[in-house]
Scaffold this active site. Structure first.
Site, PDB file in Angstrom:
ATOM      1  N   ARG A  38      92.647  10.391  84.324  1.00  0.00           N
ATOM      2  CA  ARG A  38      93.522   9.427  84.427  1.00  0.00           C
ATOM      3  C   ARG A  38      94.777   9.413  85.142  1.00  0.00           C
ATOM      4  NH1 ARG A  38      93.251  12.640  77.742  1.00  0.00           N
ATOM      5  NH2 ARG A  38      91.983  10.808  77.203  1.00  0.00           N
ATOM      6  N   LYS A 201      83.370  15.546  65.814  1.00  0.00           N
ATOM      7  CA  LYS A 201      84.494  15.065  64.939  1.00  0.00           C
ATOM      8  C   LYS A 201      83.506  15.444  63.839  1.00  0.00           C
ATOM      9  CE  LYS A 201      87.794  14.686  68.324  1.00  0.00           C
ATOM     10  NZ  LYS A 201      88.649  13.399  69.363  1.00  0.00           N
ATOM     11  N   GLY A 354      86.428  11.792  75.600  1.00  0.00           N
ATOM     12  CA  GLY A 354      86.933  12.751  76.271  1.00  0.00           C
ATOM     13  C   GLY A 354      86.423  14.336  76.633  1.00  0.00           C
ATOM     14  N   GLY A 376      89.317   7.917  69.973  1.00  0.00           N
ATOM     15  CA  GLY A 376      89.250   7.614  69.402  1.00  0.00           C
ATOM     16  C   GLY A 376      89.287   5.998  69.390  1.00  0.00           C
TER      17      GLY A 376
HETATM   18  P1  ADP Z   1      84.436  13.452  72.332  1.00  0.00           P
HETATM   19  O1  ADP Z   1      85.377  14.109  73.086  1.00  0.00           O
HETATM   20  O2  ADP Z   1      82.503  13.438  73.525  1.00  0.00           O
HETATM   21  O3  ADP Z   1      84.152  12.648  71.446  1.00  0.00           O
HETATM   22  P2  ADP Z   1      83.743  15.493  70.259  1.00  0.00           P
HETATM   23  O4  ADP Z   1      85.085  15.604  70.146  1.00  0.00           O
HETATM   24  O5  ADP Z   1      84.078  15.189  68.961  1.00  0.00           O
HETATM   25  O6  ADP Z   1      83.083  14.662  71.474  1.00  0.00           O
HETATM   26  O7  ADP Z   1      83.150  16.579  70.048  1.00  0.00           O
HETATM   27  C1  ADP Z   1      83.313  17.765  71.413  1.00  0.00           C
HETATM   28  C2  ADP Z   1      82.721  19.230  71.094  1.00  0.00           C
HETATM   29  O8  ADP Z   1      81.484  18.903  70.257  1.00  0.00           O
HETATM   30  C3  ADP Z   1      82.163  20.017  72.471  1.00  0.00           C
HETATM   31  O9  ADP Z   1      83.341  21.047  72.445  1.00  0.00           O
HETATM   32  C4  ADP Z   1      80.762  20.616  72.412  1.00  0.00           C
HETATM   33  O10 ADP Z   1      81.188  21.627  72.319  1.00  0.00           O
HETATM   34  C5  ADP Z   1      80.596  20.504  70.702  1.00  0.00           C
HETATM   35  N1  ADP Z   1      79.781  20.684  69.951  1.00  0.00           N
HETATM   36  C6  ADP Z   1      78.381  19.670  70.203  1.00  0.00           C
HETATM   37  N2  ADP Z   1      77.265  20.438  69.810  1.00  0.00           N
HETATM   38  C7  ADP Z   1      77.982  20.955  68.795  1.00  0.00           C
HETATM   39  C8  ADP Z   1      77.025  21.993  67.621  1.00  0.00           C
HETATM   40  N3  ADP Z   1      75.538  21.617  66.997  1.00  0.00           N
HETATM   41  N4  ADP Z   1      77.987  22.728  67.217  1.00  0.00           N
HETATM   42  C9  ADP Z   1      79.207  23.152  67.606  1.00  0.00           C
HETATM   43  N5  ADP Z   1      80.046  22.503  68.399  1.00  0.00           N
HETATM   44  C10 ADP Z   1      78.841  21.382  69.568  1.00  0.00           C
HETATM   45 MG    MG Z   2      86.695  15.523  71.915  1.00  0.00          MG
END
Ligand code: ADP
Ligand code: MG
Length: 397
Positions: A38, A201, A354, A376
């Site tokens: 960043r 999320k 992220g 977000g």
């Molecule tokens: P981003 O930051 O890209 O928006 P999120 O914060 O929503 O993504 O989600 C990221 C997390 O989701 C990662 O830490 C990953 O380990 C978790 N994740 C992905 N698939 C699964 C799953 N099947 N069960 C539990 N956690 C998961």
């Molecule tokens: Mg995330």
């Protein structure tokens, strides 16, 4: 909205809101920056301003300090790293009075940093008057405001939206690039338009799905959120991530997708384990045949092939959220291979989030059109919501 190039910044003090919210770790010299992505991303706007003779005062937050100044969340290590990247010294003002004095003594091209803006509780206050008062104090430091923290544009905060109403303001280069890409996605995506969603999320991202169903041709769902969909179809999901209170909403999405002819795809197979850790027994099972007690932690090989075949035909792909628990090697294949398939797609390819960006870096995947710095904020933009920071820029002096 003014553009950055329009602001006559030579010899003037410019307040620059950046997103320097980087992870820190303990190093030889105390707290150090663990990942400077960043910081490096923020340098383009800083250099643009310096080259035009501006005196730059950078404002940022770091983490979520609970009450007042907390050395754990100091921007001092960030200032040091930023100084290394710029090749100049970047001093830190601990508060606004000190920032006013230091800013008055800056020369053209100098850069300084204001200590973590969230040390002042007014920054994130729900009390508009309190926020506006902080914004006015900040505005008194300089003559222009440049908004370059895309990851916070969806926040109504003093240093994001309130300040932009008090000074002639413009988006920075990072924010401008994000807005250009996201506007294209929202208004005129080349088709087929494919969105790949995953991550953990779930309820956050469910909000965006309703809106996406109006726009996309294919919606591919993996990651933790897929299990709420599988449960909505009546399948056993064992100990997988599940938001049972969202099942009705998700059933609605499945029905809407059908009505609108959107190709909504879920995993056909999943990698399961009895524990949320590496080193245990793993199996690949059909998504409608999960044994109770086991957790789904990645999409399976047939799903990877299925998703990749849709992605290969796309002219626009947006990816938000890992396909599995990519931090653990056994559950990283779905994310790595779907990520590679997206990067290889010749159309416009955008990654947001992220953790998705972290996965892309971890697996060394290259070739995306754009990697968004704000998860977000980019999702809210794609939902068609007005982002307070951008609205304020439109209404600036
Ligand atoms: P981003 O930051 O890209 O928006 P999120 O914060 O929503 O993504 O989600 C990221 C997390 O989701 C990662 O830490 C990953 O380990 C978790 N994740 C992905 N698939 C699964 C799953 N099947 N069960 C539990 N956690 C998961
Ligand atoms: Mg995330």
């Amino acid at each position: 909205m003014h553009s950055l190039a329009e602001l006559d910044v030579a010899g003037r003090v410019v307040l620059l809101r950046s997103d320097l919210n980087v992870p820190l770790h303990d190093g030889d010299r105390g707290s150090e920056v663990a990942d400077d992505t960043r910081i490096r991303a923020s340098v383009a706007t800083i250099q643009n301003l310096r080259a035009r003779g501006a005196r730059v005062v950078v404002i940022s937050h770091l983490g979520r300090p609970k009450s007042g100044p907390d050395p754990k969340y100091s921007l001092a290590p960030v200032a040091e790293r930023l100084g290394e990247v710029l090749g100049i010294s970047v001093p830190v003002a601990v508060d606004i009075p000190q920032a006013q004095a230091m800013a008055a003594a800056l020369n053209n091209g100098d850069v300084m940093l204001l200590e973590n803006i969230r040390f002042d509780p007014r920054e994130t206050s729900k009390d508009v008057a309190a926020r506006q008062q902080l914004a006015a104090e900040l505005a008194s430091i300089g003559e222009f405001f440049v908004s370059d923290g895309f990851g916070v544009e969806h926040r109504e905060q003093a240093s994001v939206s309130d300040i932009a109403r008090l000074l002639p303001s413009a988006p920075g280069l990072l924010v401008q690039a994000e807005v250009d890409v996201l506007t294209k996605l929202l208004e005129s995506p080349d088709r087929p338009y494919v969105v790949v969603l995953g991550g953990s999320k779930v309820s956050d991202k469910l909000a965006v799905i309703g809106k996406l169903l109006e726009h996309v041709d294919h919606l591919l769902i993996g990651g933790g959120m897929a299990f709420t969909f599988l449960a909505a179809q009546g399948h056993e999901v064992g100990g997988s991530l599940l938001e049972s209170d969202q099942i009705d909403t998700v059933r609605g999405f499945l029905a809407t997708a059908k009505e609108r002819g959107v190709d909504l795809r879920l995993p056909v197979d999943v990698v399961i384990s009895e524990k949320f850790a590496g080193g245990g027994e793993t199996r690949v099972v059909l998504a409608d045949a999960m044994p109770p007690g086991w957790m789904g932690l990645d999409i399976g090989p047939a799903t990877i092939v299925d998703f990749a075949s849709v992605i290969a035909q796309a002219r626009t792909v947006v990816w938000n959220g890992p396909m599995g628990v990519f931090e653990i090697a056994e559950f990283s294949r779905g994310t790595a291979l779907v990520g590679q398939a997206i990067a290889a797609c010749p159309g416009m390819t955008v990654v947001g989030g992220g953790d998705s960006a972290a996965a892309v870096a971890l697996f060394g995947i290259e070739g995306f059109s754009h990697v968004s710095t704000g998860g977000g904020a980019s999702l809210e933009f794609l939902e068609g919501k007005a982002l307070p920071g951008l609205v304020a820029l439109e209404n600036s002096l």
